[in-house]
Motif scaffolding. Structure first.
Motif, PDB file in Angstrom:
ATOM      1  N   GLY A  56       2.203  -1.723 -10.597  1.00 45.77           N
ATOM      2  CA  GLY A  56       2.082  -0.994  -9.329  1.00 45.77           C
ATOM      3  C   GLY A  56       3.406  -0.392  -8.893  1.00 45.77           C
ATOM      4  N   ASP A  57       4.483  -1.112  -9.141  1.00 44.25           N
ATOM      5  CA  ASP A  57       5.816  -0.611  -8.801  1.00 44.25           C
ATOM      6  C   ASP A  57       6.077   0.697  -9.546  1.00 44.25           C
ATOM      7  OD1 ASP A  57       8.358  -0.459  -7.797  1.00 44.25           O
ATOM      8  OD2 ASP A  57       9.174  -2.120  -8.969  1.00 44.25           O
ATOM      9  N   ILE A  58       5.793   0.698 -10.840  1.00 38.37           N
ATOM     10  CA  ILE A  58       6.084   1.868 -11.671  1.00 38.37           C
ATOM     11  C   ILE A  58       5.127   3.016 -11.354  1.00 38.37           C
ATOM     12  CG2 ILE A  58       6.169   2.733 -14.041  1.00 38.37           C
ATOM     13  CD1 ILE A  58       6.953  -0.191 -14.866  1.00 38.37           C
TER      14      ILE A  58
ATOM     15  N   LEU B 199       0.845  -1.205   0.000  1.00 36.62           N
ATOM     16  CA  LEU B 199       0.000   0.000   0.000  1.00 36.62           C
ATOM     17  C   LEU B 199       0.870   1.240   0.000  1.00 36.62           C
ATOM     18  CD1 LEU B 199      -2.172  -2.031   0.714  1.00 36.62           C
ATOM     19  CD2 LEU B 199      -2.855  -0.611   2.624  1.00 36.62           C
ATOM     20  N   ARG B 200       0.599   2.126  -0.954  1.00 35.67           N
ATOM     21  CA  ARG B 200       1.358   3.373  -1.022  1.00 35.67           C
ATOM     22  C   ARG B 200       0.415   4.556  -1.124  1.00 35.67           C
ATOM     23  NH1 ARG B 200       6.405   4.612  -4.466  1.00 35.67           N
ATOM     24  NH2 ARG B 200       7.512   2.642  -4.457  1.00 35.67           N
ATOM     25  N   PRO B 201       0.189   5.277  -0.027  1.00 37.35           N
ATOM     26  CA  PRO B 201      -0.631   6.483  -0.103  1.00 37.35           C
ATOM     27  C   PRO B 201       0.151   7.623  -0.751  1.00 37.35           C
ATOM     28  CG  PRO B 201      -0.133   5.848   2.182  1.00 37.35           C
ATOM     29  CD  PRO B 201       0.725   5.025   1.302  1.00 37.35           C
TER      30      PRO B 201
ATOM     31  N   SER C 215       3.462   3.660  -8.690  1.00 45.43           N
ATOM     32  CA  SER C 215       3.594   4.258  -7.357  1.00 45.43           C
ATOM     33  C   SER C 215       4.825   5.158  -7.274  1.00 45.43           C
ATOM     34  CB  SER C 215       3.575   3.195  -6.257  1.00 45.43           C
ATOM     35  OG  SER C 215       4.576   2.242  -6.455  1.00 45.43           O
ATOM     36  N   ASP C 216       5.900   4.811  -7.977  1.00 46.29           N
ATOM     37  CA  ASP C 216       7.042   5.730  -8.018  1.00 46.29           C
ATOM     38  C   ASP C 216       6.659   7.014  -8.751  1.00 46.29           C
ATOM     39  OD1 ASP C 216       8.600   3.820  -6.758  1.00 46.29           O
ATOM     40  OD2 ASP C 216      10.321   4.123  -8.079  1.00 46.29           O
ATOM     41  N   GLU C 217       5.908   6.858  -9.829  1.00 47.67           N
ATOM     42  CA  GLU C 217       5.451   8.024 -10.600  1.00 47.67           C
ATOM     43  C   GLU C 217       4.615   8.944  -9.700  1.00 47.67           C
ATOM     44  OE1 GLU C 217       2.941   7.001 -13.935  1.00 47.67           O
ATOM     45  OE2 GLU C 217       2.529   9.093 -14.394  1.00 47.67           O
TER      46      GLU C 217
END
Ligand code: NAI
Ligand code: MG
Length: 340
Positions: free
Chosen positions: A236-238, A104-106, A240-242
């Motif tokens: 999701g990895d990409i 989870l990345r808010p 969320s960094d964006e």
């Protein structure tokens, strides 16, 4: 008077300082947590390159055991060493061996000029399968390399449910299911099919579908349209960094890795070797990870107090140089504690 008699809950927390600035930000987070009206039993365990140099493993079984036995875990960062045979990524190993299936990345606007306004979204990324299945092979004498993209019904069900539950728990009204089912017809097709089924169980939440390339574009064009995004591992990895770049970057980006019976909270950043010992490491990403941990423990009031204190500090420029302040890691912790 004992804390139990005062009605205070007592939590066992595993701390994983790790390498580089990890120990500095974890020490500050420990001070901040200690200032809250909650009783903590902290246990520190080894992870990373330093741990490998002293014990021979970057993630000893004893550390896995302590994470499993704790109510929650707060992790700093690790350094990836130069190529060493037998070395493995302790972060990937931790996620897989504890089945921490949800990342989870808010991404929420902060009161700072580097942040866009009006953003408050959570990316829910599948953390154990997809293109990061780890199943790879070489054929044709090295001329052909293949990675297997594994999507399972069980894996899709639990991550999509996590996304809809997260929407409900946080008062959000919509979930974007992000995929590329027009091309990846089998793998993304299954993910999409499961999403459509599960969405029926949540009539109060709107499900939107979006192709991943469109989503990458829409995140830049109008990020405020998103509330919850759920997607497979690599996407999701990409994404969320964006997304974290619109809301202050690595100094404030926090994440959670959640499984059925363990949870690990961490700043998104790495061990930042050039900042070690300078006092310039921003501890706020770790404080916000600690706030996510408080929510996970159902200590929502304390989580909110911590987030408010952090926001006030950012707005006052009571921060490290990356957010235009001139305080050290420890001084930021003191200012946050002063506002709790
Ligand atoms: P990094 O995240 O450590 O640093 C990237 C940039 O952000 C650097 O300029 C750094 O100074 C800055 N930065 C990072 N954290 C900061 C903070 N708290 N406050 C202010 N500025 C901050 O990524 P990098 O440099 O690519 O990797 C360094 C080491 O960390 C490598 O060994 C890498 O493998 C490892 N790493 C570990 C991660 C983890 O433990 N989860 C994640 C990413 C990288
Ligand atoms: Mg990443």
């Amino acid at each position: 008077m004992r804390n139990e008699e005062l009605g205070m809950r007592n939590y066992k927390i595993c701390l994983l300082p790790g390498d580089g600035i990890g120990p500095e930000v974890i020490a500050s987070a420990r001070d901040v947590l200690t200032a809250l009206p909650i009783q903590w039993d902290f246990i520190e365990c080894g992870i990373g390159y330093g741990e490998y140099q002293s014990s021979g493993s970057p993630l000893p079984d004893s550390t896995i055991g302590q994470i499993r036995g704790a109510d929650a875990t707060l992790f700093g960062a690790v350094t990836t060493p130069p190529n060493i045979p037998n070395y493995f990524s302790p972060v990937v190993r931790m996620r897989q061996s504890l089945e921490l299936f949800a990342n989870l990345r808010p991404c929420k606007s902060i009161p700072h000029s580097s942040s866009r306004a009006g953003i408050d979204l959570i990316i829910v990324r599948e953390n154990t399968e997809g293109l990061y299945s780890g199943i790879e092979r070489i054929e044709d004498d090295g001329d052909r390399a293949i990675t297997e993209r594994v999507i399972t019904r069980k894996g899709s069900e639990r991550i999509i449910r996590k996304a809809f539950d997260t929407a409900r728990q946080t008062g959000r009204k919509s979930v974007h299911v992000v995929h590329k089912a027009n091309v990846l017809r089998q793998t993304c097709g299954l993910f999409r099919e499961v999403a459509v089924e599960i969405a029926k169980e949540y009539p109060d939440i709107t499900m939107n579908e979006m192709l991943v390339d469109t989503c990458a574009m829409e995140l830049v064009r109008a990020p405020e349209q998103f509330e919850v995004i759920v997607t497979t591992n690599l996407f999701g990895d990409i994404l969320s960094d964006e997304a974290c770049m619109f809301v202050g970057g690595l100094g404030v980006a926090a994440s959670a890795n959640i499984g059925a019976d363990a949870a690990v909270f961490e700043p998104v950043h790495g061990s930042a070797p050039s900042l070690v010992g300078t006092g310039k490491a921003n501890p706020i990403a770790t404080f916000l990870a600690a706030a996510m941990m408080l929510d996970y423990l159902n200590e929502n009031e304390s989580a909110e107090r911590l987030r408010n204190a952090v926001e006030t500090c950012i707005a006052n420029k009571e921060s490290t140089p990356d957010l235009d302040g001139n305080l050290t890691t420890g001084q930021v912790a003191e200012r946050v504690i002063g506002k709790l």
